[in-house]
Design a protein around this motif. Structure first.
Motif, short mmCIF file in Angstrom:
data_model
loop_
_atom_site.label_atom_id
_atom_site.label_comp_id
_atom_site.label_asym_id
_atom_site.label_seq_id
_atom_site.Cartn_x
_atom_site.Cartn_y
_atom_site.Cartn_z
N GLU A 291 0.85 -1.20 0.00
CA GLU A 291 0.00 0.00 0.00
C GLU A 291 0.88 1.24 0.00
O GLU A 291 1.86 1.32 0.74
N VAL A 292 0.50 2.20 -0.83
CA VAL A 292 1.24 3.46 -0.96
C VAL A 292 0.23 4.60 -1.10
O VAL A 292 -0.97 4.39 -1.04
N MET A 293 0.75 5.79 -1.31
CA MET A 293 -0.08 6.93 -1.70
C MET A 293 0.47 7.51 -2.99
O MET A 293 1.68 7.64 -3.15
N PHE A 294 -0.45 7.83 -3.91
CA PHE A 294 -0.10 8.56 -5.11
C PHE A 294 -0.33 10.05 -4.83
O PHE A 294 -1.38 10.43 -4.31
N VAL A 295 0.63 10.88 -5.21
CA VAL A 295 0.51 12.33 -5.08
C VAL A 295 0.66 12.93 -6.47
O VAL A 295 1.72 12.81 -7.10
N GLY A 296 -0.38 13.58 -6.97
CA GLY A 296 -0.35 14.16 -8.31
C GLY A 296 0.25 15.55 -8.30
O GLY A 296 -0.31 16.46 -7.69
N ASN A 297 1.39 15.72 -8.97
CA ASN A 297 2.05 17.03 -9.08
C ASN A 297 1.56 17.70 -10.37
O ASN A 297 2.11 17.46 -11.45
N ASN A 298 0.55 18.50 -10.23
CA ASN A 298 -0.24 18.97 -11.37
C ASN A 298 0.58 19.73 -12.40
O ASN A 298 0.41 19.54 -13.60
N TRP A 299 1.45 20.63 -11.94
CA TRP A 299 2.19 21.46 -12.88
C TRP A 299 3.45 20.76 -13.40
O TRP A 299 3.96 21.12 -14.46
N ASP A 300 3.93 19.77 -12.68
CA ASP A 300 5.10 19.00 -13.08
C ASP A 300 4.79 17.99 -14.19
O ASP A 300 5.64 17.69 -15.02
N GLY A 301 3.59 17.40 -14.10
CA GLY A 301 3.30 16.26 -14.95
C GLY A 301 3.93 15.00 -14.40
O GLY A 301 4.31 14.09 -15.14
N THR A 302 4.04 14.93 -13.08
CA THR A 302 4.57 13.74 -12.42
C THR A 302 3.64 13.34 -11.29
O THR A 302 2.79 14.12 -10.85
N ALA A 303 3.85 12.12 -10.80
CA ALA A 303 3.15 11.66 -9.60
C ALA A 303 4.17 11.01 -8.70
O ALA A 303 4.92 10.11 -9.12
N ASP A 304 4.26 11.49 -7.47
CA ASP A 304 5.14 10.86 -6.50
C ASP A 304 4.41 9.71 -5.83
O ASP A 304 3.19 9.77 -5.59
N VAL A 305 5.16 8.66 -5.53
CA VAL A 305 4.64 7.51 -4.80
C VAL A 305 5.31 7.52 -3.44
O VAL A 305 6.55 7.49 -3.35
N ILE A 306 4.51 7.65 -2.38
CA ILE A 306 5.06 7.76 -1.03
C ILE A 306 4.46 6.67 -0.14
O ILE A 306 3.45 6.06 -0.49
N ALA A 307 5.12 6.43 0.99
CA ALA A 307 4.58 5.49 1.96
C ALA A 307 3.23 5.98 2.43
O ALA A 307 3.00 7.19 2.56
N SER A 308 2.32 5.06 2.73
CA SER A 308 0.95 5.45 3.08
C SER A 308 0.77 5.77 4.56
O SER A 308 -0.31 6.19 4.98
#
Length: 432
Positions: free
Chosen positions: A54-71
Motif C-alpha cells: 500500500e502506498v499513496m499517489f501524489v499528483g504534481n499537477n504542474w510537473d506532470g509527475t506523480a510521487d509515490v510515497i509510503a501510506s
C-alpha cells in the motif's frame, strides 16, 4: 498559532477563455432520494492481491509527475512516475487544432494559474501494475505501466478538459468528470474502455461511489474561472447540482439542488457550488464545502436537508477580494476518519488545515500549511494527509492530537492524494 502571510494566487484569465467557458442553465427538480448509501471514506482500490504494498499517489499537477510515497509512518518518497511520456505527441496534436489550442491555453491561463494542468487525479489498477491518471490539459485519462513507464491505453474525454475521478469499491471501474461537456465517463480501469456515461450540471467536479458501488454521486461546481465573483453575478455561474445515478445503468436516481436546501436552512448567502465532500462511514451524513466559504455544511441523506453549518477561522492576511481566490475556492479539501468522529479540513486560501470534532464541530489547532488543496486519510487511518500546493509537499496531521506528525517534499503543485497499491518491490526506477 500565528497564521502565515497569504500569497495571492496568480491571475491570468483570458477574455477568450472566459467567453468559451461561461455556461448558464436552468436548475433541475429533485427526484425521490435513494436509501442512505454505504461508503468507505477515502476508499482506495479494493481487491488488492498478494505481492502488493500500500502506498499513496501524489499528483504534481504542474510537473506532470506523480510521487509515490509510503501510506503511513514517515510517508517517505518511494519513487516518481512521469505521467506525460507522450507530451510531444499531445502538444503537436493540440497545436494543429485551433479549437483544442484555444481550450489548452484557456486552461493554462484560467484554472492552471499560468501553468499547464498535467495531472488532476490518479488511482492504481487492482493488480498494482498501472497508474490511471486524468490529465486536464490533455483532456484524457491514461493508464501508465508502472514497470515500464509506458502508456497502456488512452481515453480522450468528451470536450476539452478532464478533472476529478473516483474508483469503484471493487477497483474495476473509474469515473472521470469531463468538465467542459458536462459529462461523467465511467471506464473499465484495466482496458480504458467506456462502460457508460451520464450528463451532469455545469462543470462536473468530484465523484463518489456509494452503497458498495451501486450509486455514483457527481457534484457540479459551475463556472469558477471568471472574475464575476460578486454575489450579484451568481446567476452567471451556471447549473450547480448533485447528480446521483445508478452506477450500473447510469440512469439518474436523484438530483439534489443545494440552492433550495441552503435557502431552507437560512443560508441564502452561501454559494451552492459543492466542492469536495466527505461521507460518514455509514453514509448517513454528507459533509461538503462550497465556493467562497471558510467552512463546511452537514447534509442528512435520509431527510434530504442541511442540518448544521460550521464557519472556520479566517486568516487575517487573506484578501477579501474573491477574485484572488483560486477557482472560487476558499476552503478546498476534506476527509473523515474511519471511526467517523473526526473531520479533516483544508483551509486552502487561509493557509491552514485543522481537525474538527464531528459531534461538536469544534476545530482543533490550526496547522500552518501553504495553500492546502486536498485532504485524505492515511493507510493506517491515524492521520489526515494534506497536499500543500504552495510549498510542494504533503503533510500528515494526527486525527488524535490535531498536530502535524510528518512532512515530505514532492513535485510542483501537488493536489490530489490517493491511497493505492504497487508491486512490493517497486521503486519507480524504470518509470522515470
Amino acid at each position: 498559532m500565528s497564521l502565515p502571510q497569504h500569497r495571492p494566487p496568480l491571475r491570468a484569465l483570458s477574455v477568450l477563455a472566459t467567453a468559451l467557458t461561461i455556461a448558464v442553465a436552468g436548475s433541475a427538480a429533485a427526484a425521490a432520494p435513494p436509501t442512505a448509501p454505504r461508503t468507505t471514506p477515502g476508499s482506495a482500490t479494493q481487491g488488492a492481491t498478494a505481492g502488493l504494498k500500500e502506498v499513496m499517489f501524489v499528483g504534481n499537477n504542474w510537473d506532470g509527475t506523480a510521487d509515490v510515497i509510503a501510506s503511513s509512518g514517515d510517508f517517505a518518497r518511494i519513487g516518481r512516475v512521469n505521467v506525460i511520456p507522450d507530451k510531444a505527441e499531445r502538444l503537436a496534436e493540440i497545436y494543429l487544432n485551433p479549437v483544442k489550442l484555444i481550450y489548452f491555453l484557456g486552461i493554462r491561463n484560467g484554472p492552471g494559474e499560468g501553468h499547464d494542468q498535467f495531472v488532476d487525479d490518479m488511482y492504481s489498477t487492482p493488480d498494482g501494475s498501472a497508474m490511471v491518471v486524468s490529465r486536464p490539459s490533455f483532456a484524457d485519462v491514461v493508464s501508465i505501466d508502472l514497470a515500464t513507464g509506458r502508456i497502456n491505453c488512452r481515453f480522450p474525454v468528451s470536450g476539452y478538459r478532464s478533472d476529478h475521478m473516483a474508483v469503484s469499491p471493487d477497483g474495476t471501474r473509474v469515473a472521470v468528470s469531463a468538465s467542459t461537456s458536462n459529462t461523467v465517463h465511467v471506464l473499465d480501469i484495466r482496458t480504458g474502455k467506456q462502460l457508460g456515461s451520464f450528463k451532469t450540471g455545469d462543470k462536473p467536479h468530484e465523484n463518489v461511489f456509494t452503497d458498495g458501488g451501486k450509486y455514483l454521486w457527481n457534484m457540479s461546481i459551475g463556472e469558477v474561472n471568471t472574475a464575476l465573483d460578486d454575489p450579484a453575478w451568481d446567476w452567471t455561474k451556471g447549473d450547480r447540482r448533485i447528480t446521483v445515478v445508478d452506477a450500473n445503468t447510469f440512469k439518474e436516481v436523484k438530483v439534489i439542488d443545494m440552492r433550495e436546501r441552503l435557502d431552507a436552512f437560512g443560508r441564502k448567502d452561501l454559494s451552492d457550488a459543492v466542492r469536495p465532500v466527505a461521507f460518514t462511514p455509514d453514509a448517513s451524513k454528507l459533509y461538503f464545502q462550497v465556493s467562497f466559504f471558510n467552512g463546511f455544511l452537514e447534509y442528512d441523506v435520509a431527510s434530504d436537508r442541511i442540518t448544521r453549518a460550521k464557519t472556520l477561522p479566517k486568516n487575517p492576511a487573506t484578501s477579501e477580494d474573491r477574485t484572488t481566490w483560486v477557482n472560487d475556492s476558499r476552503h478546498h479539501g476534506m476527509s473523515v476518519n474511519s471511526a467517523g468522529d473526526k473531520l479533516c479540513i483544508a483551509g486552502t486560501m487561509d493557509d491552514y488545515a485543522t481537525i474538527v470534532d464531528r459531534a461538536s464541530l469544534q476545530e482543533g489547532p490550526l496547522v500552518e500549511a501553504s495553500k492546502p488543496y486536498w485532504a485524505t486519510v492515511s493507510g493506517d487511518g491515524t492521520s489526515c494527509v494534506i497536499s500543500e500546493s504552495g510549498a510542494d509537499r504533503v503533510t500528515a496531521i494526527s486525527f488524535a492530537t490535531g498536530r502535524k506528525v510528518a512532512s515530505v517534499a514532492v513535485g510542483d503543485h501537488p493536489q490530489r492524494v490517493r491511497i493505492a497499491h504497487v508491486a512490493a518491490d517497486w521503486s519507480g526506477a524504470a518509470a522515470n
